[in-house]
Design a protein around this motif. Sequence first.
Motif, PDB file in Angstrom:
ATOM      1  N   GLU A  33       0.837  -1.203   0.000  1.00 53.77           N
ATOM      2  CA  GLU A  33       0.000   0.000   0.000  1.00 53.77           C
ATOM      3  C   GLU A  33       0.872   1.253   0.000  1.00 53.77           C
ATOM      4  O   GLU A  33       0.577   2.229  -0.702  1.00 53.77           O
ATOM      5  CB  GLU A  33      -0.912  -0.011   1.223  1.00 53.77           C
ATOM      6  N   TYR A  34       1.952   1.210   0.769  1.00 53.61           N
ATOM      7  CA  TYR A  34       2.853   2.370   0.843  1.00 53.61           C
ATOM      8  C   TYR A  34       3.502   2.621  -0.524  1.00 53.61           C
ATOM      9  O   TYR A  34       3.583   3.755  -0.990  1.00 53.61           O
ATOM     10  CB  TYR A  34       3.924   2.101   1.893  1.00 53.61           C
ATOM     11  N   ASP A  66       1.037   4.147  -2.865  1.00 54.62           N
ATOM     12  CA  ASP A  66       0.831   5.569  -2.566  1.00 54.62           C
ATOM     13  C   ASP A  66       1.961   6.417  -3.136  1.00 54.62           C
ATOM     14  O   ASP A  66       1.728   7.500  -3.685  1.00 54.62           O
ATOM     15  CB  ASP A  66       0.740   5.785  -1.056  1.00 54.62           C
ATOM     16  N   ALA A 122       1.567   9.191  -6.069  1.00 51.95           N
ATOM     17  CA  ALA A 122       2.011  10.568  -5.863  1.00 51.95           C
ATOM     18  C   ALA A 122       2.978  10.993  -6.959  1.00 51.95           C
ATOM     19  O   ALA A 122       2.926  12.134  -7.458  1.00 51.95           O
ATOM     20  CB  ALA A 122       2.677  10.697  -4.493  1.00 51.95           C
TER      21      ALA A 122
END
Length: 346
Positions: free
Chosen positions: A214-215, A218, A222
């Motif tokens: 998930e990180y 993200d 971004a």
Amino acid sequence: MAAEGEHHTETVPEWKRQEVADLADLIDEYESVGVVSIAGIPSRQLQAMRRDLRGSAELRVARNTLLVRALDEADGGVADLIEEVDGQVGLIGADANPFGLYRQLEASKTPAPINAGEVAPNPIVIPEGDTGIDPGPFVGELQQVGAAARIMDGSIQVTEDSTVLEEGEEVSQTLANVLGELEIEPKEVGLDLRTVYADGILFEPDELAIDIDEYRADVEAAAAAGRNLSVNAAYPTTRTAGTLLGKGSTEAKSLGLEAAIASPDLADDLVSRADAQMRALAANIDDEEALPEELRGVTAPAETGDEDESSDDQSADTESEPDTEAEDEDDDDDGDAGEGLGEMFG
């Protein structure tokens, strides 16, 4: 009276001095230093864990007073770990960063049976299904602990998933026996990281327990958003310069065609467009005598509408192109953005 004035100096045994010195060496040697709980881990299993850590981390277990002394004498903020020295704990040092150390310790945990008197670390569920146990008193024990059980087809069966204990509640002897009979191991045994110190920062377990996938997603999202923002805001960077130039070229060509600007680069497109428009006009004239011979009998070409639309399409493509091209770049850049996350998190 003379005895009252005497001062007695405690003599510290050599083994204690050596133990504190060894702990101090561990603190100085490793990038990350943390306090781990070893409560409830059998001695043999603890030794196996220490062996498994060899080469990537080092675990030392000592009296809490010695741990406190070693931490207190250490430089920097390592002394803040003293607050976690309570109960059965050990000191761990690792070359990995705190995220990698946490993941390593969590991955090394193994399922284990739970004993009477222990607190449930999570809700304990006896799953639906055939227990494989012959009819007998055990069905009553299952029902006593709250499981939906009955005798069916010659064996004891649990008819639905049954939560027999909530998280934080104490395990009774009866429940411990039932779980043992069913070979249900509701807890995990391993080193629980309480706090770790690295690079001048104290990290708590909940700060280290992150979803790596998930990180990474993200970070990549971004990066993609930043790339598209740069393109749509016409803000040149080394990553977006090529896309911006392509966008500018497309927009300039579309403008030139709409304004019918004579240019060597647009000549072919302008001629094709004029020819299509001329043929479309000829197709709408009923009097063929009014037309040159080469245009008589011309029907509206399919490409006439397409030609008009092509200009619009080019404009539309121009609007959408930055995002598309930026996304293409993002496929590479996102990899760069995500690159190193594996190293960061172990």
